[in-house]
Design an enzyme around this catalytic site. Structure first.
Site, PDB file in Angstrom:
ATOM      1  N   LYS A  36       0.598  -1.120  -0.110  1.00  0.00           N
ATOM      2  CA  LYS A  36       0.004   0.320  -0.467  1.00  0.00           C
ATOM      3  C   LYS A  36       0.945   1.211   0.118  1.00  0.00           C
ATOM      4  O   LYS A  36       2.131   0.996   0.142  1.00  0.00           O
ATOM      5  CB  LYS A  36      -0.592  -0.272   1.052  1.00  0.00           C
ATOM      6  CG  LYS A  36      -0.382  -0.146   2.207  1.00  0.00           C
ATOM      7  CD  LYS A  36      -1.456  -0.296   3.617  1.00  0.00           C
ATOM      8  CE  LYS A  36      -0.202  -0.011   5.070  1.00  0.00           C
ATOM      9  NZ  LYS A  36      -0.797  -0.817   6.313  1.00  0.00           N
ATOM     10  N   ARG A 135     -11.930  -0.107  14.090  1.00  0.00           N
ATOM     11  CA  ARG A 135     -11.330   0.408  12.944  1.00  0.00           C
ATOM     12  C   ARG A 135     -12.921   0.115  12.330  1.00  0.00           C
ATOM     13  O   ARG A 135     -13.463   0.519  12.564  1.00  0.00           O
ATOM     14  CB  ARG A 135     -10.043   0.176  12.220  1.00  0.00           C
ATOM     15  CG  ARG A 135      -9.314   1.187  11.239  1.00  0.00           C
ATOM     16  CD  ARG A 135      -8.173   1.711  11.162  1.00  0.00           C
ATOM     17  NE  ARG A 135      -7.607   0.197  10.564  1.00  0.00           N
ATOM     18  CZ  ARG A 135      -6.903  -0.514   9.961  1.00  0.00           C
ATOM     19  NH1 ARG A 135      -6.082   0.945   9.873  1.00  0.00           N
ATOM     20  NH2 ARG A 135      -6.314  -1.423   9.696  1.00  0.00           N
ATOM     21  N   TYR A 280      16.054  31.050   4.231  1.00  0.00           N
ATOM     22  CA  TYR A 280      14.720  31.962   4.316  1.00  0.00           C
ATOM     23  C   TYR A 280      14.771  33.097   5.834  1.00  0.00           C
ATOM     24  O   TYR A 280      15.187  31.736   6.807  1.00  0.00           O
ATOM     25  CB  TYR A 280      13.131  31.720   4.627  1.00  0.00           C
ATOM     26  CG  TYR A 280      12.818  31.639   3.114  1.00  0.00           C
ATOM     27  CD1 TYR A 280      12.848  32.081   2.067  1.00  0.00           C
ATOM     28  CD2 TYR A 280      12.683  30.400   2.105  1.00  0.00           C
ATOM     29  CE1 TYR A 280      12.303  31.745   0.530  1.00  0.00           C
ATOM     30  CE2 TYR A 280      12.010  29.799   1.068  1.00  0.00           C
ATOM     31  CZ  TYR A 280      12.068  31.196   0.442  1.00  0.00           C
ATOM     32  OH  TYR A 280      11.897  31.359  -0.977  1.00  0.00           O
ATOM     33  N   MET A 328      11.069  24.588   0.009  1.00  0.00           N
ATOM     34  CA  MET A 328       9.964  24.166  -0.666  1.00  0.00           C
ATOM     35  C   MET A 328      10.643  23.127  -1.582  1.00  0.00           C
ATOM     36  O   MET A 328      10.498  21.703  -1.596  1.00  0.00           O
ATOM     37  CB  MET A 328       8.765  24.971  -2.133  1.00  0.00           C
ATOM     38  CG  MET A 328       7.773  23.901  -2.513  1.00  0.00           C
ATOM     39  SD  MET A 328       6.694  24.625  -3.785  1.00  0.00           S
ATOM     40  CE  MET A 328       5.562  25.445  -2.172  1.00  0.00           C
TER      41      MET A 328
HETATM   42  C1  LIG Z   1      -0.881  -2.047   6.685  1.00  0.00           C
HETATM   43  C2  LIG Z   1      -0.810  -2.918   6.923  1.00  0.00           C
HETATM   44  C3  LIG Z   1      -0.096  -4.787   7.006  1.00  0.00           C
HETATM   45  C4  LIG Z   1       1.122  -4.533   7.281  1.00  0.00           C
HETATM   46  O1  LIG Z   1       1.902  -4.115   8.429  1.00  0.00           O
HETATM   47  P1  LIG Z   1       3.496  -4.121   8.539  1.00  0.00           P
HETATM   48  O2  LIG Z   1       3.146  -3.190  10.490  1.00  0.00           O
HETATM   49  O3  LIG Z   1       4.115  -2.761   7.536  1.00  0.00           O
HETATM   50  O4  LIG Z   1       3.795  -4.845   8.070  1.00  0.00           O
HETATM   51  C5  LIG Z   1      -0.482  -5.905   7.348  1.00  0.00           C
HETATM   52  N1  LIG Z   1      -2.138  -5.565   8.022  1.00  0.00           N
HETATM   53  C6  LIG Z   1      -3.024  -4.467   7.900  1.00  0.00           C
HETATM   54  C7  LIG Z   1      -4.386  -4.807   7.923  1.00  0.00           C
HETATM   55  C8  LIG Z   1      -2.740  -3.497   7.383  1.00  0.00           C
HETATM   56  O5  LIG Z   1      -2.959  -2.021   6.774  1.00  0.00           O
END
Ligand SMILES: *Cc1c(COP(=O)(O)O)cnc(C)c1O
Length: 398
Positions: A36, A135, A280, A328
């Site tokens: 992701k 969640r 700056y 930036m």
């Molecule tokens: C991001 C995520 C993982 C992986 O987590 P890590 O700590 O990066 O290994 C596993 N399961 C879910 C549902 C996640 O959102």
């Protein structure tokens, strides 16, 4: 270099990490590579094929868009699982592509069944159980309805898996909360099985859990941060090493190797006299005649503004302090004490140069960030290259 910075991915480091993680999870569990957020900043299009080349054929993403990008570069038989968001109107595409996804609430199941009927296709789903993170996930009182619907509609949905996610397996202070979740998960799975459901693959563990709660390595694990060569927390690494000490097993202090290196090049060099403000505002006053180099990376590229006057970069194998505020698109660094620096010299922002490393964790600590936050802030548009860089000798620090 046509972009202002470059990210390289070290294939050898990745192969090392995946081989090491296989020893941690054992032979049985499926390894789902979590990619992701642009593969934690590494770049989905570059990272996914590298992982596949190491024999992994399951990827987890958060969103439809990420799934689309993985699908574009992965082998046809590789499995993709969306753990998070899909708009209802995108469900037909996901189902037609054979992409797996989470049923995180009853409405998602109802909508899935409706689309499957319409398309005359079977969906492969994972039942996400709420066990204490609060969640997303199916609540206990929603399970009877879900069970009934799934059993009645087996021709339309295949339960490919049943899963949950822990509320912070990387810190020991969450121990009781996680224990509770593990118990709840197994109880609910048993309840579903007693109701006649084949729950498919059971999966719960993320990177931290495979180390801290090895009993949660079930049929599949979902590993993100560790495959990139980073620990979920320093605590997780230390606990892993301590357990080895207690068991009389010699463990490498640094079994995970960073896959990513982020670099740029010096754009210009200037002499600044003593008593002048640099960058700056008034945050940095030169205390001597200085040589200052400009680097074309700033907060727009993910180099956090909080690092102003604090961080350092690597030039010619030495540390050069960041001076003044991060702009930036640019930062200024002090090269007064590094001889022979010239325009075009490589500047390492994260990674090794010579014997020195700027780790993501040191970078993150500086801005009170998690490793995760720093990584996902890395510029998506920057040039990425795959390299085979020999791994440095094992070290004690991170
Ligand atoms: C991001 C995520 C993982 C992986 O987590 P890590 O700590 O990066 O290994 C596993 N399961 C879910 C549902 C996640 O959102």
């Amino acid at each position: 270099m046509s972009s202002t910075s470059r990210i390289t991915l070290n294939r050898l480091a990745l192969a090392n990490n995946l081989a090491f993680l296989r020893t941690v999870i054992g032979d049985h569990a499926i390894f789902s590579s979590v990619v992701k957020s642009n593969a934690y900043g590494h770049g989905i299009e570059h990272f996914v094929p590298l992982v596949e080349a190491c024999g992994i054929d399951h990827f987890s993403v958060f969103s439809l868009e990420e799934a689309r990008r993985v699908k574009h570069v992965c082998a046809p038989e590789t499995r993709i699982m969306i753990m998070g968001h899909i708009a209802d109107e995108d469900l037909p595409w996901v189902i037609e592509q054979g992409i797996e996804f989470y049923i995180f609430a009853p409405h998602r199941l109802r909508e899935t069944l409706r689309v499957c009927r319409e398309l005359d296709r079977r969906a492969r789903v994972h039942l996400e159980l709420e066990t204490g993170l609060h969640r997303t996930g199916l609540e206990e009182d929603e399970l009877p309805g879900v069970l009934e619907l799934v059993i009645q509609n087996q021709a339309l949905v295949e339960v490919a898996g049943t899963c949950t996610h822990f509320a912070g397996a990387e810190v020991v202070s969450n121990y009781y909360r996680i224990q509770n979740q593990i118990r709840e998960f197994h109880e609910r799975v048993r309840w579903l099985q007693d109701g006649g459901l084949d729950c498919g693959l059971l999966h719960a563990a993320c990177s931290a859990a495979i180390f801290n709660y090895p009993e949660t390595i079930l049929d599949m694990v979902r590993v993100g941060i560790a495959q990139y060569g980073m620990w979920s927390s320093q605590e997780t690494r230390i606990r892993y090493l301590q357990r080895g000490d207690r068991e009389g097993v010699t463990r490498s202090p640094d079994p995970l190797r960073r896959v990513l290196r982020w670099s740029s090049a010096i754009m210009d060099v200037k002499e600044v006299a003593e008593g002048e403000y640099i960058s700056y505002g008034y945050s940095f006053l030169s205390s001597r005649g200085m040589r200052i180099a400009s680097v074309p990376v700033g907060y727009a590229q993910g180099y956090k503004r909080e690092i102003s006057n604090q961080g350092h970069v690597l030039i010619r194998g030495s540390r050069a302090p960041v001076v003044g505020v991060i702009n930036m698109n640019m930062m200024l660094v002090d090269i007064t004490d590094i001889p022979d620096v010239t325009i075009g010299d490589e500047v390492v922002l994260i990674g090794m140069q010579g014997d020195i490393e700027i780790s993501v964790s040191s970078f993150s600590d500086m801005v009170h960030n998690l490793n995760y936050e720093t990584l996902v802030g890395l510029p998506a548009e920057t040039e990425r290259l795959v390299v085979d860089r020999p791994l440095p000798a094992r070290r004690n620090g991170l």
